[in-house]
Design an enzyme around this catalytic site. Structure first.
Site, mmCIF file in Angstrom:
data_model
loop_
_atom_site.group_PDB
_atom_site.id
_atom_site.type_symbol
_atom_site.label_atom_id
_atom_site.label_comp_id
_atom_site.label_asym_id
_atom_site.label_seq_id
_atom_site.Cartn_x
_atom_site.Cartn_y
_atom_site.Cartn_z
ATOM 1 N N ASN A 18 0.819 -1.215 0.000
ATOM 2 C CA ASN A 18 0.000 0.000 0.000
ATOM 3 C C ASN A 18 0.850 1.262 0.000
ATOM 4 O OD1 ASN A 18 -2.757 -0.592 -0.101
ATOM 5 N ND2 ASN A 18 -2.820 -1.211 2.053
ATOM 6 N N HIS A 72 -9.141 2.159 -3.185
ATOM 7 C CA HIS A 72 -9.748 2.664 -1.945
ATOM 8 C C HIS A 72 -10.575 3.933 -2.181
ATOM 9 C CE1 HIS A 72 -6.917 0.277 0.974
ATOM 10 N NE2 HIS A 72 -7.596 -0.496 0.147
ATOM 11 N N TYR A 128 -13.909 2.324 2.277
ATOM 12 C CA TYR A 128 -12.956 3.420 2.519
ATOM 13 C C TYR A 128 -13.573 4.785 2.209
ATOM 14 C CZ TYR A 128 -9.106 0.250 3.456
ATOM 15 O OH TYR A 128 -8.302 -0.694 4.038
ATOM 16 N N CYS A 172 -5.275 -5.328 -4.944
ATOM 17 C CA CYS A 172 -5.901 -5.016 -3.671
ATOM 18 C C CYS A 172 -6.975 -6.084 -3.514
ATOM 19 C CB CYS A 172 -6.538 -3.637 -3.718
ATOM 20 S SG CYS A 172 -7.464 -3.234 -2.218
HETATM 21 C C1 G6P Z 1 -8.123 -4.481 2.938
HETATM 22 C C2 G6P Z 1 -7.521 -3.304 2.225
HETATM 23 C C3 G6P Z 1 -6.006 -3.406 2.221
HETATM 24 C C4 G6P Z 1 -5.503 -3.541 3.638
HETATM 25 C C5 G6P Z 1 -6.144 -4.749 4.307
HETATM 26 C C6 G6P Z 1 -5.734 -4.896 5.762
HETATM 27 O O1 G6P Z 1 -7.906 -5.648 2.192
HETATM 28 O O2 G6P Z 1 -8.015 -3.195 0.929
HETATM 29 O O3 G6P Z 1 -5.442 -2.260 1.634
HETATM 30 O O4 G6P Z 1 -4.104 -3.668 3.636
HETATM 31 O O5 G6P Z 1 -7.551 -4.623 4.239
HETATM 32 O O6 G6P Z 1 -5.968 -3.727 6.462
HETATM 33 P P1 G6P Z 1 -5.461 -3.565 7.965
HETATM 34 O O7 G6P Z 1 -5.937 -2.215 8.376
HETATM 35 O O8 G6P Z 1 -6.043 -4.685 8.718
HETATM 36 O O9 G6P Z 1 -3.939 -3.641 7.917
#
Ligand code: G6P
Length: 437
Positions: free
Chosen positions: A147, A198, A242, A168
């Site tokens: 990310n 997002h 998001y 993603c």
């Molecule tokens: C989702 C988002 C990702 C993110 C993941 C974990 O899949 O699309 O971008 O990295 O969740 O999020 P966290 O806040 O738990 O690290």
């Protein structure tokens, strides 16, 4: 057939077992000979290598796991280079979340100034990886999961010749959740999904040729979607979760301000526990706790992309890709997150046409912010970094942007060598002293 090598840059990631799980499930279609795990943290690297070897052995999969601290060695000759890096580790994420909150702004890993700071730290590292890929594995695809995924993909596609597909799990999870709530199997549906990473919307759901968008919205509401139901009805679209940081900004800010921990702080605790579990020599599968880490779906989207490329499948997937005319309102080189046909030449975006007016302003504003951020990350220009923050819809004014930028740059100085000492940085310091006196 030539041997298949996959490199994982950031192989000591807590997500690595997700990837191993996918490689085991699809070994018949992608018989990987070598999985080269590379990490800057030798301890985590050994823990993840041990667990990976046990998982492969238990499944009877003959993939060889190698480890190295040398990125170039891992990349040389690879068919796919998976990027799971976190520059500055979880502590940097926590600073990204905490600092904006002091200024009354959402503090989040990818959205707003938090994602901005993460992009400034991460883009130069991904461009270094891309340079190594061009030199040592020119046919390889970078399978990016780092990310902010859209910004990383934009930087690599604009400033490198390397081939990259920006992933993603979000679009996969959100579209599947909506269909699941409707009781519709995915193979009977066509979901039109549009936006940036997002910052995306499901704008149409077709089931067996019939437009069922209104039913989809009602099903999402009943399933407890994170966006207000009446708002979705008025938009006639399902915004990704998001987007709550924009549509429900005050409420989300209040939640973040009053929460005892940021998400990064929670994840740090979960990851410490996960590493303890991964190190257990009797563990030979991904533990249940990994679900709480988030990021489920990684093995699905990563394997789907690799398989579609490897077997030239021409399969429909939602990925981050240069626009090339898909969204008429955005330039061709702007990276967007849309449905693509993925084959051996990578992702080909499917034309969306014009954005609905209710979404156009936000998408164009965030895209302008993203393009400025990429340029600031590459050049180390304070002026461009300030322009980027000023362009972000969640940053209210110049008076807030300047001290916020200075604090972020100072907090992450160790990971932002490109901003050190240039003339442009001095201009920036002058701007700061003007406003703070
Ligand atoms: C989702 C988002 C990702 C993110 C993941 C974990 O899949 O699309 O971008 O990295 O969740 O999020 P966290 O806040 O738990 O690290």
């Amino acid at each position: 057939m030539r041997p298949i090598k996959i490199a994982v840059i950031g192989g000591g990631s807590s997500y690595t077992p997700e990837l191993i799980d996918g490689l085991i499930r699809h070994h018949d279609q992608l018989p990987v000979d070598e999985l080269a795990l590379m990490d800057v943290d030798p301890e985590r690297l050994e823990i993840l290598a041990g667990l990976s070897r046990r998982m492969f052995a238990k499944a009877g999969v003959p993939t060889r796991v190698t480890t190295t601290g040398d990125r170039r060695q891992a990349i040389a000759g690879a068919a796919f280079v998976c990027t799971l890096v976190r520059v500055g580790g979880m502590d940097a994420r926590i600073r990204d979340e905490r600092i904006p909150l002091k200024y009354g702004i959402i503090g989040q890993e990818t959205t707003g100034p938090g994602g901005f700071a993460k992009a400034l730290r991460t883009i130069p590292v991904l461009l270094d990886i891309a340079r190594d890929v061009v030199e040592l594995a020119p046919d390889a695809w970078i399978i990016n999961y780092t990310n902010p995924s859209g910004l990383i993909t934009e930087a690599v596609t604009r400033f490198s010749e390397a081939r990259i597909i920006g992933l993603c799990a979000g679009p996969f999870i959100w579209t599947r959740s909506v269909l699941h709530a409707m009781g519709v199997p995915p193979e009977r549906a066509n979901v039109d999904y549009v936006g940036l990473n997002h910052l995306s919307w499901i704008i149409r759901v077709i089931v067996d040729g019939e437009d069922r968008t209104d039913d989809a919205i009602e099903a999402a509401i009943a399933a407890g979607w994170r966006i207000d139901g009446d708002l979705m009805r008025s938009l006639r679209a399902i915004p990704c979760p998001y987007l709550s940081y924009y549509y429900h900004r005050e409420r989300m800010l209040e939640q973040m301000r009053t929460a005892p921990q940021t998400r990064g702080e929670q994840v740090k605790t979960i990851e410490a526990e996960l590493m303890r579990m991964y190190a257990d020599p009797t563990l030979a599968e991904k533990p249940e706790l990994l679900k709480q880490r988030g990021g489920g779906g990684y093995s699905d989207v990563a394997l789907a992309a690799m398989l579609a490329i490897w077997h030239n499948r021409g399969e429909r997937q939602y990925v981050n890709v240069p626009n090339r005319g898909a969204i008429r309102d955005l330039p061709d080189d702007a990276v967007v997150e849309v449905a693509c046909m993925v084959d051996r030449l990578g992702p080909h975006p499917i034309v969306v046409g014009e954005l609905p007016p209710a979404m156009r302003g936000l998408v164009c504003a965030v895209k302008a912010y993203e393009q400025l951020t990429v340029e600031a990350a590459v050049t180390g220009s304070y002026r461009l970094a300030l322009q980027a923050l000023l362009a972000h819809p969640l940053v209210p004014s110049y008076e807030v942007a300047v001290p916020l930028l200075n604090e972020l740059l100072a907090a992450h100085r160790e990971y932002l060598p490109q901003f050190d000492g240039g003339a442009d940085t001095r201009d920036g310091a002058n701007v700061f002293s003007l406003t703070s006196s």
